[in-house]
Scaffold this motif. Sequence first.
Motif, PDB file in Angstrom:
ATOM      1  N   GLU A  31      17.653   1.332  48.749  1.00 23.66           N
ATOM      2  CA  GLU A  31      18.092   1.226  49.773  1.00 23.66           C
ATOM      3  C   GLU A  31      17.749   1.904  51.338  1.00 23.66           C
ATOM      4  O   GLU A  31      17.970   3.151  50.773  1.00 23.66           O
ATOM      5  CB  GLU A  31      18.850  -0.097  50.024  1.00 23.66           C
ATOM      6  CG  GLU A  31      19.190  -1.383  49.682  1.00 23.66           C
ATOM      7  CD  GLU A  31      21.316  -2.163  50.031  1.00 23.66           C
ATOM      8  OE1 GLU A  31      21.278  -2.569  50.275  1.00 23.66           O
ATOM      9  OE2 GLU A  31      21.803  -0.904  50.100  1.00 23.66           O
ATOM     10  N   ARG A 197       8.875   4.088  49.621  1.00 22.15           N
ATOM     11  CA  ARG A 197       8.833   3.198  48.814  1.00 22.15           C
ATOM     12  C   ARG A 197       8.114   3.928  47.283  1.00 22.15           C
ATOM     13  O   ARG A 197       8.366   2.984  46.562  1.00 22.15           O
ATOM     14  CB  ARG A 197       7.768   2.795  48.913  1.00 22.15           C
ATOM     15  CG  ARG A 197       7.422   0.436  48.457  1.00 22.15           C
ATOM     16  CD  ARG A 197       6.848  -0.301  49.248  1.00 22.15           C
ATOM     17  NE  ARG A 197       5.144   0.888  49.355  1.00 22.15           N
ATOM     18  CZ  ARG A 197       3.770   0.704  49.451  1.00 22.15           C
ATOM     19  NH1 ARG A 197       3.932  -0.266  50.695  1.00 22.15           N
ATOM     20  NH2 ARG A 197       2.471   0.983  49.140  1.00 22.15           N
ATOM     21  N   ASP A 218      16.619  -0.995  55.722  1.00 24.84           N
ATOM     22  CA  ASP A 218      17.033  -2.574  55.715  1.00 24.84           C
ATOM     23  C   ASP A 218      18.336  -2.565  56.062  1.00 24.84           C
ATOM     24  O   ASP A 218      18.240  -3.947  57.039  1.00 24.84           O
ATOM     25  CB  ASP A 218      17.032  -2.440  54.153  1.00 24.84           C
ATOM     26  CG  ASP A 218      16.024  -2.030  52.974  1.00 24.84           C
ATOM     27  OD1 ASP A 218      14.708  -2.217  53.310  1.00 24.84           O
ATOM     28  OD2 ASP A 218      15.939  -1.312  53.042  1.00 24.84           O
ATOM     29  N   ARG A 219      18.667  -2.027  56.529  1.00 29.74           N
ATOM     30  CA  ARG A 219      20.250  -2.649  56.576  1.00 29.74           C
ATOM     31  C   ARG A 219      20.492  -1.170  58.075  1.00 29.74           C
ATOM     32  O   ARG A 219      20.794  -0.857  57.742  1.00 29.74           O
ATOM     33  CB  ARG A 219      21.315  -2.445  55.504  1.00 29.74           C
ATOM     34  CG  ARG A 219      21.338  -3.326  54.515  1.00 29.74           C
ATOM     35  CD  ARG A 219      22.415  -2.936  53.116  1.00 29.74           C
ATOM     36  NE  ARG A 219      23.183  -2.509  53.519  1.00 29.74           N
ATOM     37  CZ  ARG A 219      24.454  -1.696  53.050  1.00 29.74           C
ATOM     38  NH1 ARG A 219      23.619  -1.461  52.112  1.00 29.74           N
ATOM     39  NH2 ARG A 219      24.973  -2.028  53.499  1.00 29.74           N
ATOM     40  N   LEU A 233      21.798  -7.183  58.022  1.00 30.10           N
ATOM     41  CA  LEU A 233      20.880  -6.809  58.112  1.00 30.10           C
ATOM     42  C   LEU A 233      19.901  -6.185  59.381  1.00 30.10           C
ATOM     43  O   LEU A 233      20.170  -6.674  60.059  1.00 30.10           O
ATOM     44  CB  LEU A 233      19.703  -7.973  57.418  1.00 30.10           C
ATOM     45  CG  LEU A 233      19.540  -8.597  55.790  1.00 30.10           C
ATOM     46  CD1 LEU A 233      19.097  -9.868  56.361  1.00 30.10           C
ATOM     47  CD2 LEU A 233      18.547  -7.288  55.453  1.00 30.10           C
ATOM     48  N   THR A 234      18.902  -5.781  59.490  1.00 27.69           N
ATOM     49  CA  THR A 234      18.802  -5.103  60.320  1.00 27.69           C
ATOM     50  C   THR A 234      18.223  -5.934  61.462  1.00 27.69           C
ATOM     51  O   THR A 234      18.215  -5.571  62.225  1.00 27.69           O
ATOM     52  CB  THR A 234      17.114  -3.387  60.007  1.00 27.69           C
ATOM     53  OG1 THR A 234      17.904  -2.548  58.641  1.00 27.69           O
ATOM     54  CG2 THR A 234      16.606  -2.709  61.684  1.00 27.69           C
TER      55      THR A 234
ATOM     56  N   ARG B  78      21.483  -7.484  51.006  1.00 31.33           N
ATOM     57  CA  ARG B  78      20.707  -6.739  50.132  1.00 31.33           C
ATOM     58  C   ARG B  78      20.049  -8.098  49.011  1.00 31.33           C
ATOM     59  O   ARG B  78      19.036  -8.260  48.568  1.00 31.33           O
ATOM     60  CB  ARG B  78      21.437  -5.978  49.240  1.00 31.33           C
ATOM     61  CG  ARG B  78      22.284  -5.933  47.669  1.00 31.33           C
ATOM     62  CD  ARG B  78      22.677  -5.014  47.523  1.00 31.33           C
ATOM     63  NE  ARG B  78      24.308  -5.322  46.491  1.00 31.33           N
ATOM     64  CZ  ARG B  78      23.852  -6.247  45.416  1.00 31.33           C
ATOM     65  NH1 ARG B  78      22.172  -6.204  44.975  1.00 31.33           N
ATOM     66  NH2 ARG B  78      25.038  -6.766  44.699  1.00 31.33           N
ATOM     67  N   LEU B  81      17.440  -9.367  51.222  1.00 32.32           N
ATOM     68  CA  LEU B  81      15.805  -8.979  51.457  1.00 32.32           C
ATOM     69  C   LEU B  81      15.285  -8.911  49.576  1.00 32.32           C
ATOM     70  O   LEU B  81      14.180  -8.797  49.646  1.00 32.32           O
ATOM     71  CB  LEU B  81      16.367  -7.386  51.378  1.00 32.32           C
ATOM     72  CG  LEU B  81      16.766  -6.574  52.853  1.00 32.32           C
ATOM     73  CD1 LEU B  81      17.667  -5.343  52.217  1.00 32.32           C
ATOM     74  CD2 LEU B  81      15.832  -6.464  53.785  1.00 32.32           C
ATOM     75  N   ARG B  85      11.784 -10.980  49.597  1.00 31.52           N
ATOM     76  CA  ARG B  85      10.700 -10.050  48.823  1.00 31.52           C
ATOM     77  C   ARG B  85      10.354 -11.784  48.124  1.00 31.52           C
ATOM     78  O   ARG B  85       8.454 -10.686  47.594  1.00 31.52           O
ATOM     79  CB  ARG B  85      11.323  -9.041  47.889  1.00 31.52           C
ATOM     80  CG  ARG B  85      10.622  -7.550  47.985  1.00 31.52           C
ATOM     81  CD  ARG B  85      10.872  -6.175  47.749  1.00 31.52           C
ATOM     82  NE  ARG B  85      12.216  -6.751  46.431  1.00 31.52           N
ATOM     83  CZ  ARG B  85      13.372  -6.171  47.021  1.00 31.52           C
ATOM     84  NH1 ARG B  85      13.488  -5.015  48.615  1.00 31.52           N
ATOM     85  NH2 ARG B  85      14.918  -6.309  46.651  1.00 31.52           N
TER      86      ARG B  85
END
Lengths: 256, 226
Positions: A31, A197, A218-219, A233-234, B78, B81, B85
Amino acid sequence: MTPLLEVQALTKGYGGRIGCSDVSFTLYPGEVLGIVGESGSGKSTLLNCLAGHLAPDAGRVIFDTRADGPRDVLAMSEPERRMLGRTDWAFVHQNPRDGLRMRISAGGNVGERLMAVGARHYGDIRAQAVDWLGRVEISDSRIDDRPSAFSGGMQQRLQIARNLVTGPRLVFMDEPTGGLDVSVQARLLDLIRGLVRRMGLSAIVVTHDLAVVRLLADRLMVMKDGRVIETGLTDQVLDDPQAAYTQLLVSSVLQV
Amino acid sequence: MIHVENLAKNFTLHNQGGAVIPVIAGAGFEVAPGECVALTGESGAGKSTVMRILYGNYLAQGGAVRIGGLDITRAEPREILALRRETLGYVSQFLRVVPRVPTIEVVAEPLLALGQREDVALARARDLLTRLRIPERLWALSPTTFSGGEQQRVNIARGFAHRYPALLLDEPTASLDATNRETVLSLIEEAKAGGAAIVGIFHDLEARARVADREIDVAAFTPGLS
């Protein structure tokens, strides 16, 4: 899944002033967490407390170490924490001069990190340095040049190579694109995203630039006056901000 | 596949005297696998707001949205997310990408993020870009400099790269010429045939009539309109 990092009620004051207050969050492997807020909001204090550069007044920072599983970083001995800083952790400073040794060569800057974790074979170290300079798009013809001869963007990429060569699992970044031209910023953001990644890195990125967190994180955690006022969440925090301050922050961004 | 129950959404504008604007109330509907549902209603009725709540981009103040078993209104970031995905795709009206990343990688990225092999992901990306008539000489360039229609098609290619079991489409045929529009409609039909549950906004009435099995007028969920 075991969290990589669990922060509980972290507090740090400077005399009577609040640095950061009662900050708690959990970060899972892979993350990327963005921390935003204006100057003085406590985001850098928080990052420095997490990374062990500052001693917090209260709270716990539990990191899932490779060797022994979850451990309270603040309860570790100084040598243990330093070892963690060289192996599982990396810290990318806003100013490359704070994260590089300016009087030794680019290759030496990368190699030094490897030697700090026990690498001794010159050929291997040099080969890894060349490989990493390539990954951050620095030509191997520059390996023997000192960072002082590099542009700001190159210095920042070298700092990233120096930090990532030992295969850390958690990277702290303090305004990694601050002070760079936008074209150089874009290249660096693309590079950081690719590395995150491919290496499955977790990262905590402190910045005041909302466009940077939208692309990297992500956050998101929004800080004001040392406290966390909003998390999520962003894209959700940026597109549907709930707190008054976050709404002001998002609506204040200039459109281009 | 998609279950929406008694959904409510307000915007609280703290910097405008704390005004509370209710935009959605009592929204409920279901979308089965292989079904395409079109949201209708005039501009400002809340179609895009509903879509954004389904994607977890807007927070809901009440109700539940279950997609693939996860209640998005209560899920951890998460979990959302992971859902995005693996399960839930979204083709928005605008492409938002990191500058400098080549088009082919922009399209392949959702597959790479799922851990697909690079050659498989790139092959799928090439196939979609070809079908959507993005000239091959552009594939190595970043789409940020492309025309509006080209960006829209890159966005669609990216949205269809992974075969999501649930898919949200916000005006997928807007600003496309007849040939490309036809390609997008067949992509939607293929996704339906593959079992995807689809929620879409289509201002293009012919397109809507062709791919949508049902229509839901969001005016019924708009406080003050119903």
